[in-house]
Design a protein around this motif. Structure first.
Motif, mmCIF file in Angstrom:
data_model
loop_
_atom_site.group_PDB
_atom_site.id
_atom_site.type_symbol
_atom_site.label_atom_id
_atom_site.label_comp_id
_atom_site.label_asym_id
_atom_site.label_seq_id
_atom_site.Cartn_x
_atom_site.Cartn_y
_atom_site.Cartn_z
ATOM 1 N N VAL A 187 0.786 -1.358 0.003
ATOM 2 C CA VAL A 187 -0.186 0.068 0.162
ATOM 3 C C VAL A 187 0.937 1.241 -0.125
ATOM 4 C CG1 VAL A 187 -2.223 -0.902 1.125
ATOM 5 C CG2 VAL A 187 -0.221 -0.380 2.437
ATOM 6 N N ASN A 188 0.268 2.199 -0.479
ATOM 7 C CA ASN A 188 0.894 3.721 -0.559
ATOM 8 C C ASN A 188 0.847 4.117 0.946
ATOM 9 O OD1 ASN A 188 1.975 4.315 -3.029
ATOM 10 N ND2 ASN A 188 -0.270 4.621 -3.779
ATOM 11 N N ASN A 189 2.394 4.756 1.333
ATOM 12 C CA ASN A 189 2.412 5.618 2.535
ATOM 13 C C ASN A 189 1.663 6.791 2.288
ATOM 14 O OD1 ASN A 189 3.461 7.143 4.401
ATOM 15 N ND2 ASN A 189 5.162 5.963 4.464
ATOM 16 N N PRO A 190 0.769 7.276 3.227
ATOM 17 C CA PRO A 190 -0.006 8.536 3.117
ATOM 18 C C PRO A 190 1.116 9.683 2.588
ATOM 19 C CG PRO A 190 -0.256 7.721 5.226
ATOM 20 C CD PRO A 190 0.618 6.625 4.503
ATOM 21 N N ASN A 191 2.185 9.802 3.327
ATOM 22 C CA ASN A 191 3.038 10.869 3.007
ATOM 23 C C ASN A 191 4.130 10.632 2.154
ATOM 24 O OD1 ASN A 191 1.888 11.708 5.488
ATOM 25 N ND2 ASN A 191 3.368 10.689 6.478
ATOM 26 N N ALA A 192 3.745 9.663 0.951
ATOM 27 C CA ALA A 192 4.425 9.118 -0.015
ATOM 28 C C ALA A 192 4.950 10.480 -0.972
ATOM 29 C CB ALA A 192 4.101 7.902 -0.704
ATOM 30 N N LEU A 193 6.346 10.058 -1.555
ATOM 31 C CA LEU A 193 6.818 11.097 -2.457
ATOM 32 C C LEU A 193 6.030 10.976 -3.935
ATOM 33 C CD1 LEU A 193 10.573 10.844 -1.658
ATOM 34 C CD2 LEU A 193 9.030 12.788 -1.197
ATOM 35 N N ARG A 194 5.634 11.664 -4.377
ATOM 36 C CA ARG A 194 4.977 11.509 -5.574
ATOM 37 C C ARG A 194 5.670 11.734 -6.889
ATOM 38 N NH1 ARG A 194 -0.155 10.359 -4.818
ATOM 39 N NH2 ARG A 194 -1.013 10.560 -3.146
ATOM 40 N N VAL B 235 12.062 2.639 -0.162
ATOM 41 C CA VAL B 235 11.138 2.560 -1.383
ATOM 42 C C VAL B 235 9.440 2.702 -0.910
ATOM 43 C CG1 VAL B 235 12.406 1.183 -2.946
ATOM 44 C CG2 VAL B 235 11.102 -0.007 -1.316
ATOM 45 N N LYS B 236 9.322 2.334 0.182
ATOM 46 C CA LYS B 236 7.945 2.706 0.697
ATOM 47 C C LYS B 236 7.546 4.205 0.960
ATOM 48 C CE LYS B 236 8.224 -1.700 3.508
ATOM 49 N NZ LYS B 236 8.447 -2.304 4.787
ATOM 50 N N GLY B 237 8.724 4.920 0.821
ATOM 51 C CA GLY B 237 8.477 6.485 1.066
ATOM 52 C C GLY B 237 7.967 7.068 -0.281
ATOM 53 N N TYR B 238 7.908 6.264 -1.420
ATOM 54 C CA TYR B 238 7.637 6.668 -2.626
ATOM 55 C C TYR B 238 6.442 6.202 -2.914
ATOM 56 C CZ TYR B 238 12.485 7.702 -3.823
ATOM 57 O OH TYR B 238 13.793 7.972 -3.923
ATOM 58 N N GLU B 239 5.596 7.047 -3.681
ATOM 59 C CA GLU B 239 4.351 6.753 -4.273
ATOM 60 C C GLU B 239 4.464 5.355 -5.256
ATOM 61 O OE1 GLU B 239 0.497 7.067 -6.492
ATOM 62 O OE2 GLU B 239 2.246 7.659 -7.109
ATOM 63 N N LEU B 240 3.836 4.280 -4.902
ATOM 64 C CA LEU B 240 3.840 3.152 -5.666
ATOM 65 C C LEU B 240 4.247 3.480 -7.297
ATOM 66 C CD1 LEU B 240 4.395 0.317 -4.801
ATOM 67 C CD2 LEU B 240 1.789 0.036 -5.458
ATOM 68 N N ARG B 241 3.456 4.123 -7.753
ATOM 69 C CA ARG B 241 3.427 4.216 -9.280
ATOM 70 C C ARG B 241 4.556 5.070 -9.652
ATOM 71 N NH1 ARG B 241 -1.577 3.583 -12.542
ATOM 72 N NH2 ARG B 241 -0.370 5.351 -13.452
#
Lengths: 592, 575
Positions: B317-324, B395-401
């Motif tokens: 899942v995407n971390n809510p504060n992920a880098l986009r 890598v969990k800090g990035y938005e998945l896509r």
């Protein structure tokens, strides 16, 4: 034939609808007894339904007007009894029909599936999996109601239309004819709509098949979609395919939805006409009030089955496209079949001979031209050469996956065309480039190569190809469940399982078409040793790019567009300083 | 079910208009018995000709009005339901696409296809005809009831004595059909899966001459499908005649009871005939009850099957504060990474760093965990221990896509779509601003030449999974596809295995020329890895050797052994 894909509608042949309908109903021939008893039951049910308004008429005319309360009670009791009988008949009828229509459906599906198994690669190569599936599942299912209603609706409703019409004629001929004035217009109108609607439903079915093809690809290729973050793109494509379905559907129902209003109009106006005539006839004293009231309820009894019939007709038009798609496949003649007096190929010794073989896919340029070679029992032959040169074609032809255009292919002196396909292929061990595993346990997958293999055989085969070790490390060992695209196993491990599957049958001729490409060289070496002990002295054909895999072969064929340009052992070919030498030097330089 | 209501709500205007048309139709329908009754009472019995003209005109007008309303009603419901089902299918598709590998490990393609096709079709059926008939039956019932009560309360009570019985039957029917239908839907999915695998794996089936076995396998599923459908038919055959009996007996009851009222002179014959006209109107929705319960039961069962798919959630899942958004440099770092799948250690304490513009190579035996390293980098799995970092960020800090858009992977198993070659190569390209991306990447992947030679060049349609192309050609298209994506991190997962030596070398040269990229190469051939800046040798998930080609040769370990195996022939010849 061009390759079809999810974007393009399939082409369908034009077949007369009558022919399709006849053919569809011919499947019911095997159930004459059942259908006759259903019709018998229907007759009883029909009788009861026809009597019901008559009872009402008698109640009103004879008992209510005459104030005979007892008589009224008798009539009511009679009605309850005959309707109970009818209910029982309905139950029987529904049961029998449920069995017949589902059975017929099962038979059609099975016939279609069995027919598809007979078709050659040509058929599969040009159609997406999802589209073939759409026919086996969706198109067959779409016939269920048509089959069921063909017996339940078609004949009984025809019968009741006629019976009611006769009663009406007997009651009063002029009134009866007046009620039907609009029927010819209705029939004409329906025919007019039908001609157009049919084509639109055909188109709609194709759009459905497109969607099925696309879902199949997207889900089996989900790794590619996700790693290329193409979800938005595929979602959009799916959206367009759905929009096509939506438009196709609306386009078709636009016509279909006209059926009911048309029937209702004819019914309503017909009734008004009866009133007109009835009222004027009342004056002359030709009819009674009771007769006119009864007549009006007969009109609805007359129009109800007509409504059912037109509904059935509507259903037929909507779904006959499904039947057409099924029959179209059934009509494809399998182009690779056993010859009439094909014999069973005796246990293969391993002598393979190509004599002046010419072959082309799809009438294109020939891939093989006048190719001849002879491989003796127990030889290992490596095929090398550029992509598209015909390496895979040669091994495909030994298994008779395609028929050649000229020359002869002989296995142990038998022409491959003159032995049964099953006896030929079941004795060959073929490992293709794409590893395909079925969903199921590892044990089941290995056993696929030899259906009567014992568990020990399975383990032995797995050990021979060095798959045993990693299988035992899985949580459920040989009973670990895997599927077509699962990620539980690595590609190399899947290849090893496929290897075990081929080995378990101890094939007479072994064909490895880049079968070890995803296995590391150390494991490959162990696998080769395992094969050697398991299949000592068998003929084998190996297609590979790694020279380390190739150089142990007894003979190496260098194959390109000109045919076999070089042949001989590794040492011999190096001395020749030809194409093989160049290939070899390329690899050699890579180590330098 | 909740979900279905949501879709219904989205199309409430269309359904609303449908209901409006339906209401008008029924409203007009209600005048029919009144007019018929009046014709009988006033015209036929009393002989009033003047009224007859008006009444018959009215009948014709009503007929035309009903036809128009009937058409509008069907069109609105058809339109509403097709829109609804389109959204449902789209949502199922999008949801499935968003799920992670673990979902696809346990679900067969055929099963997922059943959810999108057959199960959605059942719901479609219920939301067009079904909803329409439910509403129509309900409205008719309510209006007819009101009118009937107004005519005669006692007669109405007789007429509606049957309703609770019908309701009871309908509920029981819905339950038993629902149970059976859930199993039918499951069986449909199994049959679909069996056929799907058979067709997708047709090469294997034919190679093993297993047609008869496959036919039997399918026969079992087909037979099972029949058994369940027959069971459904049997349930139907129990309830249907009962419902039919009750609705058939109703008018007789009314006439018998009403007749006695007429005999007692508390009712006129005309009123009784009118009343029995309304009973006919009530019979129709009553008859439908059985059929409707059936359709609704199927739809509910299908919607439950679909809900099980929606209930699956991605475990990545995407971390809510992920880098986009944003550029990355491409520094890849594995810190004490461990991975456990089903209790099995796949990777154990893996450490490495690859700087931008550097190349890391990974070697190792089959099943040693090479591909798992890549699956962790692209976050197809999450680490059980340790961290995977890109540019120092987990890598969990990035938005998945956005993470995956920075990594271009050439996968081990080639998968191509049945589309043109061009569409396949540009599959991962988001904005085609550069016109030469297509040819440039094809040239680098050594694919341009053979594509140009094809009849329709880049517009040639290839079959599903690239049927029609050789293994090597497919692999080159797949490489071109990854190169066209032009990401900062480039991964080759044993992706030149089907290529001949010369082609492989040429591709390697091209790749070497690509600058500003981090490259990770998984391979079996020494020739493919020997120029890497660092080579890792994996064994059972652990890094057992690491270093450059020369360092590893000097080590005389596993790498050296592999080298000797592959080199042996050459050495033998040299001697």
């Amino acid at each position: 034939m061009p390759i079809n894909n999810f974007k393009e509608d399939e082409e369908t042949k034009h077949v007369l609808k009558v022919v399709t309908v006849k053919r569809l109903f011919s499947y019911m021939r095997g159930y004459k007894k059942e259908i006759l008893s259903v019709l018998g039951l229907m007759l009883l049910i029909l009788g009861v339904t026809a009597v019901n308004p008559l009872l009402i008429k008698i109640s009103i005319d004879n008992y209510i007007v005459a104030k005979n309360f007892r008589g009224l009670l008798y009539i009511a009791a009679l009605a309850v009894i005959i309707n109970l009988m009818a209910a029982f008949c309905i139950r029987k009828r529904t049961q029998i029909m449920g069995r017949v229509s589902n059975k017929v459906l099962m038979e059609i599906r099975q016939e279609l599936y069995e027919h598809i198994q007979k078709l050659s690669f040509n058929f599969f190569d040009h159609r997406p999996v999802g589209k073939i599936l759409a026919r086996v599942i969706g198109d067959v299912d779409s016939l269920k109601d048509v089959l069921n209603n063909s017996v339940i609706t078609l004949l009984p409703d025809f019968a009741s239309v006629i019976v009611v019409f006769i009663i009406m004629l007997a009651l009063h001929a002029r009134l009866a004819l007046t009620a039907l004035t609009l029927l010819p217009f209705l029939i004409l109108g329906m025919w007019f709509v039908e001609v157009r609607a049919h084509r639109r439903w055909q188109a709609m079915r194709k759009k459905n098949a497109n969607m099925n093809a696309f879902t199949h690809e997207s889900f089996s290729g989900i790794r590619v979609v996700q790693s290329f973050t193409a979800e938005e793109q595929t979602s959009k494509t799916f959206h367009t395919l759905l929009a096509d379905i939506k438009h196709g559907f609306m386009h078709a129902v636009k016509l279909n939805d006209m059926f009911w209003p048309m029937v209702e109009m004819s019914w309503g106006i017909g009734t008004v006409l009866v009133f007109y005539l009835g009222v004027s006839l009342l004056d002359t004293g030709e009819i009674t009030v009771g007769l006119l009231v009864a007549f009006i309820s007969y009109i609805s009894m007359f129009w109800n089955p007509i409504m059912n019939l037109s509904n059935f007709y509507n259903q037929l038009i909507t779904n006959i496209a499904g039947a057409e798609r099924i029959f179209e496949i059934l009509d494809i003649e399998p182009d690779l079949v056993d010859e009439k007096n094909a014999s069973w190929l005796p246990t293969i010794q391993g002598d393979v001979r190509f004599e002046h073989v010419t072959f082309a896919y799809d009438d294109d340029l020939p891939v093989l031209k006048d190719l001849s070679f002879h491989v003796r029992e127990g030889e290992t032959i490596a095929l090398v050469g550029p992509t598209g040169g015909g390496k895979s074609t040669i091994v495909n032809l030994i298994c008779r996956f395609y028929d050649i255009d000229g020359g002869e292919i002989l296995v142990d002196g038998y022409d491959v065309k003159k032995v049964t396909i099953e006896s030929l292929r079941s004795q060959m061990g073929i490992m293709t480039q794409d590893t395909f595993l079925f969903s199921g346990t590892i044990r089941e997958n290995i056993r696929y190569g030899k259906l009567d293999a014992t568990d020990d055989d399975v383990v032995e085969a797995a050990k021979a190809v060095h798959a045993h070790e990693f299988i035992m490390k899985l949580e459920d060992g040989y009973d670990t469940v895997i599927n077509e695209k699962g990620s539980k196993l690595s590609v190399g491990q899947r290849q090893l399982i496929a290897f075990a599957r081929t080995m378990i049958a101890k094939p007479g001729i072994l064909i490895l078409d880049e079968a070890t490409s995803s296995i590391d060289t150390t494991t490959e070496r162990l696998v080769q040793k395992g094969i050697e002990t398991l299949l000592e002295g068998r003929t084998s054909f190996v297609i590979a790019h790694r020279l380390s895999t190739i150089q142990k072969a007894d003979r190496i064929f260098v194959i390109n567009e000109q045919g076999i340009t070089e042949s001989g052992s590794h040492e011999h070919l190096l001395k020749e300083k030809g194409h093989y030498y160049d290939l070899y030097m390329a690899q050699f330089s890579a180590f330098a | 079910m909740k979900r279905l209501l949501k879709y219904l709500k989205e199309n409430k205007w269309i359904y609303g208009f449908g209901v409006l048309a339906m209401g008008f139709g029924i409203f007009m329908d209600m005048f029919n018995p009144i007019i018929t009754g009046r014709i009988i009472d006033e015209v036929i019995v009393a002989g009033d000709k003047e009224v007859f003209k008006h009444l018959s005109m009215l009948l014709i007008l009503i007929t035309i009005g009903r036809a128009i309303m009937g058409y509008a009603k069907e069109m609105f419901f058809d339109f509403g339901s097709v829109r609804m089902i389109t959204s449902l299918r789209q949502d199922i598709f999008d949801h499935i696409q968003s799920l992670s590998y673990s979902f696809f490990d346990s679900k067969n393609t055929g099963e997922l296809m059943t959810r999108i096709k057959e199960d959605a079709d059942k719901i479609w059926h219920a939301t067009s005809f079904g909803v329409m008939l439910v509403l129509e039956s309900f409205i008719t019932l309510v209006i007819a009831t009101i009118l009937m009560i107004r005519i005669s309360l006692s007669l109405s009570i007789i007429a509606f004595i049957t309703l609770p019985i019908l309701a009871y039957l309908a509920i029981k029917l819905e339950r038993s059909i629902g149970e059976t239908y859930e199993r039918i839907s499951e069986q449909n999915a199994e049959m679909n899966s069996t056929a799907q695998e058979n067709i997708a794996g047709v090469r294997l089936v034919k190679a093993f001459a297993r047609e008869k076995y496959e036919i039997n396998k399918f026969l079992k599923k087909n037979q099972g499908y029949y058994d369940l459908n027959f069971k459904q038919a049997k349930i139907w055959s129990i309830f249907y005649p009962r419902i039919e009996f009750i609705s058939n007996i109703l008018p007789v009851l009314v006439i018998a009871f009403g007749g006695s009222l007429v005999i007692g002179e508390r009712l006129t014959i005309g009123t009784l005939v009118m009343f029995s006209g309304y009973t006919q109107m009530v019979m129709w929705p009553m008859r439908n009850i059985g059929w409707l319960s059936n359709v609704i039961a199927e739809a509910i069962a299908s919607s439950k099957r679909i809900d099980t798919v929606f209930a699956c959630e991605s475990d990545i899942v995407n971390n809510p504060n992920a880098l986009r958004e944003g550029e990355i440099k491409g520094r890849v770092e594995f810190k004490h990474v461990g991975l456990e799948i089903n209790g099995r250690k796949v990777l154990d304490d893996v450490n490495f760093t690859v700087d931008p513009n550097k190349t890391l190579a990974i070697m190792g035996a089959t099943g040693s965990g090479k591909s798992s390293v890549i699956n962790l980098l692209t976050r197809f799995y999450d680490t059980s221990e340790g961290q995977v970092l890109i540019d120092g960020v987990d890598v969990k800090g990035y938005e998945l896509r956005s993470l995956r858009s920075h990594i271009s992977v050439v996968m081990q198993e080639v998968f191509l779509f049945s589309d043109t070659i061009e569409e396949n190569i540009l599959f991962g390209v988001k904005n085609t601003t550069q016109e030469d991306v297509l040819t440039k990447s094809s040239v680098s992947a050594q694919a341009h030449e053979f594509i140009e030679r094809m009849d329709e060049s880049y517009s040639t349609i290839i079959g599903e999974r690239g049927i029609g192309l050789s293994g090597g050609q497919k692999q080159r298209i797949s490489i071109a596809r990854a190169l066209a994506k032009d990401a900062e991190i480039l991964v080759f997962d044993d992706s030149t295995s089907a290529l001949d030596m010369e082609t492989e070398l040429r591709i390697q040269k091209e790749i070497k020329q690509l600058t500003n990229r981090t490259k990770i190469i998984v391979a079996h051939r020494i020739s493919a890895v020997k120029e890497a800046d660092e080579i890792l040798v994996l064994e059972e998930g652990k890094v057992v050797e690491r270093g450059t080609h020369h360092e590893l040769l000097e080590l005389q370990g596993r790498y050296h052994d592999t080298f000797m195996e592959q080199y042996e022939g050459e050495v033998a010849y040299a001697n």
